[in-house]
Design a protein around this motif. Structure first.
Motif, PDB file in Angstrom:
ATOM      1  N   LEU A 239       0.825  -1.200   0.000  1.00  0.00           N
ATOM      2  CA  LEU A 239       0.000   0.000   0.000  1.00  0.00           C
ATOM      3  C   LEU A 239       0.862   1.255   0.000  1.00  0.00           C
ATOM      4  N   ARG A 240       1.925   1.251   0.785  1.00  0.00           N
ATOM      5  CA  ARG A 240       2.818   2.421   0.811  1.00  0.00           C
ATOM      6  C   ARG A 240       3.467   2.639  -0.543  1.00  0.00           C
ATOM      7  N   THR A 241       3.846   1.545  -1.203  1.00  0.00           N
ATOM      8  CA  THR A 241       4.464   1.655  -2.519  1.00  0.00           C
ATOM      9  C   THR A 241       3.491   2.246  -3.531  1.00  0.00           C
ATOM     10  N   ILE A 242       2.233   1.810  -3.476  1.00  0.00           N
ATOM     11  CA  ILE A 242       1.217   2.343  -4.387  1.00  0.00           C
ATOM     12  C   ILE A 242       1.038   3.841  -4.173  1.00  0.00           C
ATOM     13  N   LEU A 243       0.943   4.263  -2.911  1.00  0.00           N
ATOM     14  CA  LEU A 243       0.760   5.676  -2.607  1.00  0.00           C
ATOM     15  C   LEU A 243       1.938   6.502  -3.109  1.00  0.00           C
ATOM     16  N   GLU A 244       3.143   5.996  -2.924  1.00  0.00           N
ATOM     17  CA  GLU A 244       4.333   6.716  -3.377  1.00  0.00           C
ATOM     18  C   GLU A 244       4.359   6.830  -4.894  1.00  0.00           C
ATOM     19  N   ALA A 245       4.001   5.745  -5.580  1.00  0.00           N
ATOM     20  CA  ALA A 245       4.015   5.750  -7.039  1.00  0.00           C
ATOM     21  C   ALA A 245       2.971   6.708  -7.597  1.00  0.00           C
ATOM     22  N   CYS A 246       1.769   6.673  -7.038  1.00  0.00           N
ATOM     23  CA  CYS A 246       0.712   7.561  -7.518  1.00  0.00           C
ATOM     24  C   CYS A 246       1.055   9.021  -7.268  1.00  0.00           C
ATOM     25  N   ALA A 247       1.689   9.292  -6.135  1.00  0.00           N
ATOM     26  CA  ALA A 247       2.103  10.665  -5.838  1.00  0.00           C
ATOM     27  C   ALA A 247       3.151  11.132  -6.839  1.00  0.00           C
ATOM     28  N   GLU A 248       4.075  10.258  -7.204  1.00  0.00           N
ATOM     29  CA  GLU A 248       5.108  10.634  -8.160  1.00  0.00           C
ATOM     30  C   GLU A 248       4.531  10.866  -9.554  1.00  0.00           C
ATOM     31  N   VAL A 249       3.587  10.021  -9.957  1.00  0.00           N
ATOM     32  CA  VAL A 249       2.969  10.173 -11.271  1.00  0.00           C
ATOM     33  C   VAL A 249       2.031  11.373 -11.293  1.00  0.00           C
ATOM     34  N   GLY A 250       1.405  11.655 -10.149  1.00  0.00           N
ATOM     35  CA  GLY A 250       0.481  12.772 -10.072  1.00  0.00           C
ATOM     36  C   GLY A 250      -0.905  12.454 -10.592  1.00  0.00           C
ATOM     37  N   CYS A 251      -1.349  11.216 -10.373  1.00  0.00           N
ATOM     38  CA  CYS A 251      -2.671  10.807 -10.856  1.00  0.00           C
ATOM     39  C   CYS A 251      -3.623  10.616  -9.686  1.00  0.00           C
ATOM     40  N   SER A 252      -4.914  10.791  -9.939  1.00  0.00           N
ATOM     41  CA  SER A 252      -5.908  10.464  -8.928  1.00  0.00           C
ATOM     42  C   SER A 252      -6.061   8.948  -8.876  1.00  0.00           C
ATOM     43  N   TYR A 253      -6.539   8.425  -7.760  1.00  0.00           N
ATOM     44  CA  TYR A 253      -6.584   6.975  -7.615  1.00  0.00           C
ATOM     45  C   TYR A 253      -7.523   6.582  -6.483  1.00  0.00           C
TER      46      TYR A 253
ATOM     47  N   ASP B 168      -5.739 -15.068   7.954  1.00  0.00           N
ATOM     48  CA  ASP B 168      -4.666 -14.388   8.674  1.00  0.00           C
ATOM     49  C   ASP B 168      -5.131 -12.991   9.092  1.00  0.00           C
ATOM     50  N   ALA B 169      -4.202 -12.125   9.397  1.00  0.00           N
ATOM     51  CA  ALA B 169      -4.536 -10.790   9.915  1.00  0.00           C
ATOM     52  C   ALA B 169      -4.515  -9.725   8.829  1.00  0.00           C
ATOM     53  N   THR B 170      -4.698 -10.123   7.574  1.00  0.00           N
ATOM     54  CA  THR B 170      -4.626  -9.167   6.475  1.00  0.00           C
ATOM     55  C   THR B 170      -5.614  -8.019   6.652  1.00  0.00           C
ATOM     56  N   SER B 171      -6.857  -8.340   6.884  1.00  0.00           N
ATOM     57  CA  SER B 171      -7.884  -7.300   7.006  1.00  0.00           C
ATOM     58  C   SER B 171      -7.591  -6.362   8.169  1.00  0.00           C
ATOM     59  N   GLN B 172      -7.122  -6.913   9.270  1.00  0.00           N
ATOM     60  CA  GLN B 172      -6.805  -6.087  10.431  1.00  0.00           C
ATOM     61  C   GLN B 172      -5.685  -5.108  10.112  1.00  0.00           C
ATOM     62  N   ARG B 173      -4.659  -5.588   9.406  1.00  0.00           N
ATOM     63  CA  ARG B 173      -3.537  -4.707   9.062  1.00  0.00           C
ATOM     64  C   ARG B 173      -3.983  -3.608   8.104  1.00  0.00           C
ATOM     65  N   VAL B 174      -4.868  -3.953   7.180  1.00  0.00           N
ATOM     66  CA  VAL B 174      -5.378  -2.944   6.245  1.00  0.00           C
ATOM     67  C   VAL B 174      -6.194  -1.894   6.982  1.00  0.00           C
ATOM     68  N   GLU B 175      -7.029  -2.328   7.929  1.00  0.00           N
ATOM     69  CA  GLU B 175      -7.816  -1.380   8.716  1.00  0.00           C
ATOM     70  C   GLU B 175      -6.904  -0.439   9.499  1.00  0.00           C
ATOM     71  N   GLU B 176      -5.831  -0.973  10.038  1.00  0.00           N
ATOM     72  CA  GLU B 176      -4.869  -0.139  10.773  1.00  0.00           C
ATOM     73  C   GLU B 176      -4.205   0.863   9.840  1.00  0.00           C
ATOM     74  N   PHE B 177      -3.882   0.417   8.629  1.00  0.00           N
ATOM     75  CA  PHE B 177      -3.262   1.315   7.652  1.00  0.00           C
ATOM     76  C   PHE B 177      -4.229   2.432   7.266  1.00  0.00           C
ATOM     77  N   LYS B 178      -5.494   2.099   7.098  1.00  0.00           N
ATOM     78  CA  LYS B 178      -6.505   3.099   6.767  1.00  0.00           C
ATOM     79  C   LYS B 178      -6.620   4.151   7.879  1.00  0.00           C
ATOM     80  N   GLN B 179      -6.564   3.729   9.117  1.00  0.00           N
ATOM     81  CA  GLN B 179      -6.648   4.660  10.241  1.00  0.00           C
ATOM     82  C   GLN B 179      -5.432   5.581  10.284  1.00  0.00           C
ATOM     83  N   GLU B 180      -4.279   5.041   9.869  1.00  0.00           N
ATOM     84  CA  GLU B 180      -3.061   5.844   9.848  1.00  0.00           C
ATOM     85  C   GLU B 180      -3.031   6.806   8.666  1.00  0.00           C
ATOM     86  N   HIS B 181      -3.843   6.526   7.625  1.00  0.00           N
ATOM     87  CA  HIS B 181      -3.877   7.360   6.422  1.00  0.00           C
ATOM     88  C   HIS B 181      -5.339   7.716   6.102  1.00  0.00           C
ATOM     89  N   PRO B 182      -5.983   8.487   6.966  1.00  0.00           N
ATOM     90  CA  PRO B 182      -7.427   8.743   6.815  1.00  0.00           C
ATOM     91  C   PRO B 182      -7.804   9.518   5.553  1.00  0.00           C
TER      92      PRO B 182
END
Length: 224
Positions: free
Chosen positions: A5-19, A30-44
Motif C-alpha cells: 500500500l505504501r508503494t502504491i501511494l508513493e508511485a501515484c504521488a510521483e505520477v500525479g494521478c488520482s486513484y 490471517d490478519a490481512t484485514s486487520q492490518r489494512v484497517e490499521e493502515f486506513k486509520q493511519e492514512h485517513p
C-alpha cells in the motif's frame, strides 16, 4: 500488505494521478484485514476500501469483482506481496492513455528460480503461438481500461486469466503498449505455479486462447 500500500501511494504521488485502492480479502484466515484497517486509520485522507470475502473464490473471480466495484477509468491488479518496486508502478502508471492496455514485461525478476523462468518462457511462447501475437509477456498485471475488464467475455478461474483477458481484447482490436519493468520474487519455498493443477490450468488457458482465435473472432490488434 501494508508495504505494498505504501508503494502504491508513493508511485501515484510521483505520477500525479488520482486513484482509489480496493483491497480484496479473499476469505483469508490471517490478519490481512486487520492490518489494512490499521493502515486506513493511519492514512485517513487516502481513498482505500477493504472488501471482505466470506469464502475463498480465487484471484480471477475477485479481479472481476473489484473491477465492478471500482469507479476509475483505469484498472490494475497489484499483488499484496510487494514484488513491484515503486519505479515499476511509476513506469506502468505513466503510460496510461497511450493505448487500451499497458503490458508490462520483466527485464529481470530478482530471485526467480530456473523452474519458474523456464515455465514463464514456455507459457509465453505457447500463448504467442495460440494467439498469433508477438508479445514479450502475458501473465503480468496489465493496466486496462476498467470498462474493458468488466465487459470482457472471458470467464475463467484459471492461473492464466490475465493472458486470456489480454488476448481476448487484442483479438477484438484493442491497442497495447509494452513497457519494460523490474520485479522481485519474494516467495519462500516451492512455487505454486509449478504444481500440476496450476500447470494444467495454464494449458487450459492456452487451449481457450487458441479456440478464441479460430472461433470466429478476427485477431486485429494494433500495436503502438
Amino acid at each position: 500488505m501494508n508495504s505494498t500500500l505504501r508503494t502504491i501511494l508513493e508511485a501515484c504521488a510521483e505520477v500525479g494521478c488520482s486513484y482509489e485502492i480496493l483491497v480484496v480479502d479473499d476469505g483469508s484466515t490471517d490478519a490481512t484485514s486487520q492490518r489494512v484497517e490499521e493502515f486506513k486509520q493511519e492514512h485517513p485522507k487516502e481513498d482505500i476500501t477493504l472488501v471482505r470475502g466470506k469464502s475463498c473464490r480465487g484471484l480471477a473471480h475477485r479481479y472481476r469483482q473489484a473491477a465492478q466495484l471500482a469507479r476509475g477509468k483505469y484498472f490494475r491488479l497489484v499483488c499484496g506481496d510487494n514484488v513491484e518496486p515503486r519505479e515499476t508502478m511509476v513506469a506502468i502508471f505513466s503510460k496510461r492513455g497511450l493505448a487500451d492496455v499497458v503490458v508490462p514485461y520483466p527485464e529481470d525478476i530478482e530471485g526467480l528460480g530456473l523452474g519458474r523462468r523456464t515455465l514463464r518462457v514456455f507459457f509465453n511462447s505457447c500463448v504467442n503461438l495460440a494467439s498469433g501475437n508477438k508479445l514479450k509477456y502475458y501473465n503480468g498485471c496489465h493496466l486496462h481500461l476498467r470498462e474493458n475488464v468488466i465487459n470482457s467475455e472471458v470467464d475463467t478461474k484459471g492461473f492464466g486469466f490475465q493472458a486470456e483477458i489480454l488476448c481476448h481484447l487484442l483479438a477484438k482490436g484493442a491497442t497495447f503498449q509494452e513497457v519494460p519493468v523490474k520485479f522481485r520474487h519474494n516467495q519462500d519455498g516451492p512455487s505454486g505455479a509449478l504444481k500440476i493443477k496450476n500447470m494444467a490450468a495454464m494449458a487450459a488457458s492456452v487451449l481457450r486462447i487458441l479456440r478464441g482465435r479460430f472461433g470466429g473472432v478476427r485477431n486485429g490488434h494494433r500495436p503502438r
